[in-house]
Design an enzyme around this catalytic site. Structure first.
Site, PDB file in Angstrom:
ATOM      1  N   THR A   1      61.841   8.148-106.222  1.00 54.80           N
ATOM      2  CA  THR A   1      61.814   8.320-104.772  1.00 54.80           C
ATOM      3  C   THR A   1      61.153   9.641-104.411  1.00 54.80           C
ATOM      4  O   THR A   1      60.585  10.322-105.271  1.00 54.80           O
ATOM      5  CB  THR A   1      63.240   8.150-104.171  1.00 54.80           C
ATOM      6  OG1 THR A   1      63.139   8.120-102.749  1.00 54.80           O
ATOM      7  CG2 THR A   1      64.177   9.275-104.588  1.00 54.80           C
TER       8      THR A   1
ATOM      9  N   LYS B   1      56.876   9.584-105.792  1.00 54.98           N
ATOM     10  CA  LYS B   1      56.307   8.230-105.884  1.00 54.98           C
ATOM     11  C   LYS B   1      54.805   8.228-106.158  1.00 54.98           C
ATOM     12  O   LYS B   1      54.299   7.357-106.860  1.00 54.98           O
ATOM     13  CB  LYS B   1      56.567   7.454-104.592  1.00 54.98           C
ATOM     14  CG  LYS B   1      58.006   7.049-104.379  1.00 54.98           C
ATOM     15  CD  LYS B   1      58.097   6.180-103.135  1.00 54.98           C
ATOM     16  CE  LYS B   1      59.521   5.825-102.799  1.00 54.98           C
ATOM     17  NZ  LYS B   1      59.587   4.798-101.758  1.00 54.98           N
TER      18      LYS B   1
ATOM     19  N   ASN C   1      57.686   3.034-107.275  1.00 57.91           N
ATOM     20  CA  ASN C   1      59.111   3.345-107.074  1.00 57.91           C
ATOM     21  C   ASN C   1      59.994   2.783-108.174  1.00 57.91           C
ATOM     22  O   ASN C   1      61.204   2.989-108.146  1.00 57.91           O
ATOM     23  CB  ASN C   1      59.602   2.878-105.699  1.00 57.91           C
ATOM     24  CG  ASN C   1      59.906   1.407-105.673  1.00 57.91           C
ATOM     25  OD1 ASN C   1      59.272   0.625-106.380  1.00 57.91           O
ATOM     26  ND2 ASN C   1      60.869   1.001-104.870  1.00 57.91           N
TER      27      ASN C   1
ATOM     28  N   ASP D   1      59.140  -1.803-102.974  1.00 57.19           N
ATOM     29  CA  ASP D   1      59.362  -1.713-101.519  1.00 57.19           C
ATOM     30  C   ASP D   1      58.652  -2.862-100.797  1.00 57.19           C
ATOM     31  O   ASP D   1      59.174  -3.414 -99.829  1.00 57.19           O
ATOM     32  CB  ASP D   1      58.835  -0.384-100.972  1.00 57.19           C
ATOM     33  CG  ASP D   1      59.671   0.796-101.442  1.00 57.19           C
ATOM     34  OD1 ASP D   1      60.879   0.617-101.676  1.00 57.19           O
ATOM     35  OD2 ASP D   1      59.111   1.901-101.571  1.00 57.19           O
TER      36      ASP D   1
ATOM     37  N   GLY E   1      53.879   2.040 -88.119  1.00 60.85           N
ATOM     38  CA  GLY E   1      53.954   3.110 -89.115  1.00 60.85           C
ATOM     39  C   GLY E   1      52.899   2.951 -90.181  1.00 60.85           C
ATOM     40  O   GLY E   1      52.603   1.827 -90.615  1.00 60.85           O
TER      41      GLY E   1
ATOM     42  N   ALA F   1      56.177   3.946 -96.319  1.00 57.49           N
ATOM     43  CA  ALA F   1      56.833   2.660 -96.097  1.00 57.49           C
ATOM     44  C   ALA F   1      55.870   1.678 -95.424  1.00 57.49           C
ATOM     45  O   ALA F   1      55.803   0.500 -95.793  1.00 57.49           O
ATOM     46  CB  ALA F   1      58.085   2.851 -95.242  1.00 57.49           C
TER      47      ALA F   1
ATOM     48  N   ASN G   1      50.193   2.929 -85.328  1.00 54.97           N
ATOM     49  CA  ASN G   1      50.760   4.226 -85.729  1.00 54.97           C
ATOM     50  C   ASN G   1      50.538   5.249 -84.631  1.00 54.97           C
ATOM     51  O   ASN G   1      49.541   5.198 -83.905  1.00 54.97           O
ATOM     52  CB  ASN G   1      50.088   4.698 -87.028  1.00 54.97           C
ATOM     53  CG  ASN G   1      50.892   5.785 -87.721  1.00 54.97           C
ATOM     54  OD1 ASN G   1      52.101   5.649 -87.887  1.00 54.97           O
ATOM     55  ND2 ASN G   1      50.232   6.857 -88.116  1.00 54.97           N
TER      56      ASN G   1
ATOM     57  N   THR H   1      49.701   8.343 -84.983  1.00 47.99           N
ATOM     58  CA  THR H   1      48.398   8.923 -85.300  1.00 47.99           C
ATOM     59  C   THR H   1      47.451   7.761 -85.607  1.00 47.99           C
ATOM     60  O   THR H   1      47.421   7.241 -86.724  1.00 47.99           O
ATOM     61  CB  THR H   1      48.517   9.873 -86.512  1.00 47.99           C
ATOM     62  OG1 THR H   1      49.629  10.753 -86.296  1.00 47.99           O
ATOM     63  CG2 THR H   1      47.249  10.686 -86.707  1.00 47.99           C
TER      64      THR H   1
ATOM     65  N   ALA I   1      63.144  -0.941 -90.984  1.00 50.18           N
ATOM     66  CA  ALA I   1      63.363  -0.287 -92.279  1.00 50.18           C
ATOM     67  C   ALA I   1      64.426   0.806 -92.188  1.00 50.18           C
ATOM     68  O   ALA I   1      64.983   1.214 -93.199  1.00 50.18           O
ATOM     69  CB  ALA I   1      62.056   0.286 -92.812  1.00 50.18           C
TER      70      ALA I   1
ATOM     71  N   GLY J   1      67.810  -2.657 -91.915  1.00 56.47           N
ATOM     72  CA  GLY J   1      67.173  -1.933 -93.021  1.00 56.47           C
ATOM     73  C   GLY J   1      67.923  -2.022 -94.340  1.00 56.47           C
ATOM     74  O   GLY J   1      67.338  -1.813 -95.399  1.00 56.47           O
TER      75      GLY J   1
HETATM   76  P1  ATR Z   1      57.705   7.164 -95.077  1.00 54.02           P
HETATM   77  O1  ATR Z   1      57.350   7.372 -96.521  1.00 54.02           O
HETATM   78  O2  ATR Z   1      59.189   6.969 -94.842  1.00 54.02           O
HETATM   79  O3  ATR Z   1      56.891   6.098 -94.448  1.00 54.02           O
HETATM   80  P2  ATR Z   1      56.034   9.202 -93.924  1.00 54.02           P
HETATM   81  O4  ATR Z   1      55.004   8.898 -94.954  1.00 54.02           O
HETATM   82  O5  ATR Z   1      56.328  10.615 -93.582  1.00 54.02           O
HETATM   83  O6  ATR Z   1      57.419   8.571 -94.352  1.00 54.02           O
HETATM   84  O7  ATR Z   1      55.651   8.392 -92.586  1.00 54.02           O
HETATM   85  C1  ATR Z   1      56.426   8.468 -91.432  1.00 54.02           C
HETATM   86  C2  ATR Z   1      55.917   7.439 -90.428  1.00 54.02           C
HETATM   87  O8  ATR Z   1      56.737   7.504 -89.257  1.00 54.02           O
HETATM   88  C3  ATR Z   1      54.488   7.702 -89.954  1.00 54.02           C
HETATM   89  O9  ATR Z   1      53.888   6.474 -89.622  1.00 54.02           O
HETATM   90  C4  ATR Z   1      54.737   8.565 -88.697  1.00 54.02           C
HETATM   91  O10 ATR Z   1      53.659   8.577 -87.769  1.00 54.02           O
HETATM   92  P3  ATR Z   1      52.453   9.648 -87.930  1.00 54.02           P
HETATM   93  O11 ATR Z   1      51.567   9.134 -89.009  1.00 54.02           O
HETATM   94  O12 ATR Z   1      51.800   9.668 -86.591  1.00 54.02           O
HETATM   95  O13 ATR Z   1      53.119  10.968 -88.283  1.00 54.02           O
HETATM   96  C5  ATR Z   1      55.922   7.850 -88.126  1.00 54.02           C
HETATM   97  N1  ATR Z   1      56.699   8.686 -87.209  1.00 54.02           N
HETATM   98  C6  ATR Z   1      57.538   9.701 -87.524  1.00 54.02           C
HETATM   99  N2  ATR Z   1      58.103  10.216 -86.409  1.00 54.02           N
HETATM  100  C7  ATR Z   1      57.589   9.517 -85.343  1.00 54.02           C
HETATM  101  C8  ATR Z   1      57.789   9.560 -83.934  1.00 54.02           C
HETATM  102  N3  ATR Z   1      58.636  10.432 -83.376  1.00 54.02           N
HETATM  103  N4  ATR Z   1      57.106   8.684 -83.170  1.00 54.02           N
HETATM  104  C9  ATR Z   1      56.260   7.784 -83.726  1.00 54.02           C
HETATM  105  N5  ATR Z   1      56.030   7.683 -85.058  1.00 54.02           N
HETATM  106  C10 ATR Z   1      56.695   8.541 -85.867  1.00 54.02           C
END
Ligand code: ATR
Length: 267
Positions: free
Chosen positions: A61, A65, A85, A101, A125, A129, A148, A150, A211, A234
């Site tokens: 984890t 990973k 994983n 996953d 996202g 994940a 997403n 971003t 999730a 989740g």
């Molecule tokens: P994980 O491995 O759990 O997927 P990560 O790689 O840090 O963790 O990804 C987090 C995801 O949650 C990303 O898609 C992130 O969006 P960004 O790419 O724009 O950062 C999304 N995320 C986290 N906080 C958010 C928020 N407050 N609103 C919208 N999306 C969020």
């Protein structure tokens, strides 16, 4: 005695030990599942050392990973996702790396009679994940829209995933009404009671997998239930990534009900 374990840092609150040990108890297997917290610079030594010690299998984890992918012989799906994983040490060659996953999300949906083949899926996202879920759904025959916060990250991921498109979150308003399956693969809903998806886009022909498992009932799932959608929390995804790892390691069908009970009693 077979020893399995989890590599991560930190791993203090992991639910994997009770999840797997419930399976060993149920099937009467002489096995233990323990957690390890190597320093980041020691991750390769940790994996090679586990192999040398005869450890049967490891889960991996955060934050290891992506590193694990470079240390083991990864399966094709793990390579495409860019993360391992689950490591299986049972073969004679180098340890094999898997990403359960992706299959975990698929099995969570199928357990709830959700058809993924041919489905129009929306994944919210594009982090770790999101990548796993998007590849899993696409491999199972869904067309995948990735949204997403971003947006460029969604577009980059969509370029790697077959039949996928990348979007910003504002497009959820038009994507979700057309969708059969929706997966939240962000952390939104964990810390605060907020949803990443506008409630009025949810509908009763939709299956929603969140999730997030803390809390189990997120705002997204509550609003999905109100809209008449099928909801999958989740814990199902967490359960099935472990079920899949157990089955890779042991070549036996996992005792899913016992594992589910052990997990839910701790959430
Ligand atoms: P994980 O491995 O759990 O997927 P990560 O790689 O840090 O963790 O990804 C987090 C995801 O949650 C990303 O898609 C992130 O969006 P960004 O790419 O724009 O950062 C999304 N995320 C986290 N906080 C958010 C928020 N407050 N609103 C919208 N999306 C969020």
């Amino acid at each position: 005695m077979d020893v399995y374990g989890l590599l991560g840092n930190p791993v203090g609150h992991s639910l994997s030990p009770p999840l797997h040990e419930a399976a060993y108890d149920e099937l009467g297997l002489e096995a233990r599942y323990v957690t390890f917290e190597p320093e980041p610079e020691d991750i390769a030594d940790a994996i090679h050392g586990a192999d040398a010690l005869g450890i049967a299998g490891l889960n991996v984890t955060i934050p290891f990973k992506q590193d694990a992918l470079k240390i083991v012989a990864p399966e094709d799906l793990a390579t495409r996702i860019g993360a391992v994983n689950t490591i299986d040490f049972s073969g004679s060659g180098p340890p094999t790396g898997y990403n359960t996953d992706a299959v975990g999300a698929l099995r969570a949906l199928r357990d709830h009679d959700v058809t993924v083949e041919g489905a129009r899926a929306v994944v919210v996202g594009a982090g770790g994940a999101g990548r796993a879920v998007a590849f899993g759904l696409a491999d199972a025959g869904a067309t995948v829209a990735i949204a997403n916060r971003t947006e460029p990250k969604a577009r980059e991921l969509a370029a790697d995933v077959p039949h996928a498109t990348g979007h910003g979150l504002t497009e959820l308003e038009t994507l979700v009404p057309e969708a059969d399956v929706l997966v939240n693969a962000t952390s939104v809903g964990m810390e605060e009671d907020v949803s990443p998806v506008p409630a009025d886009a949810l509908h009763d022909d939709l299956a929603v997998l969140d999730a997030v498992y803390q809390p189990l009932e997120t705002k997204l799932l509550r609003e999905a239930a109100t809209a008449g959608a099928t909801t999958v929390d989740g814990a199902w995804m967490l359960l099935y990534q472990g079920v899949e790892a157990f089955e890779i390691w042991t070549d036996r069908d996992a005792p899913v009900a016992a594992m589910n009970e052990a997990l839910r009693s701790r959430l």
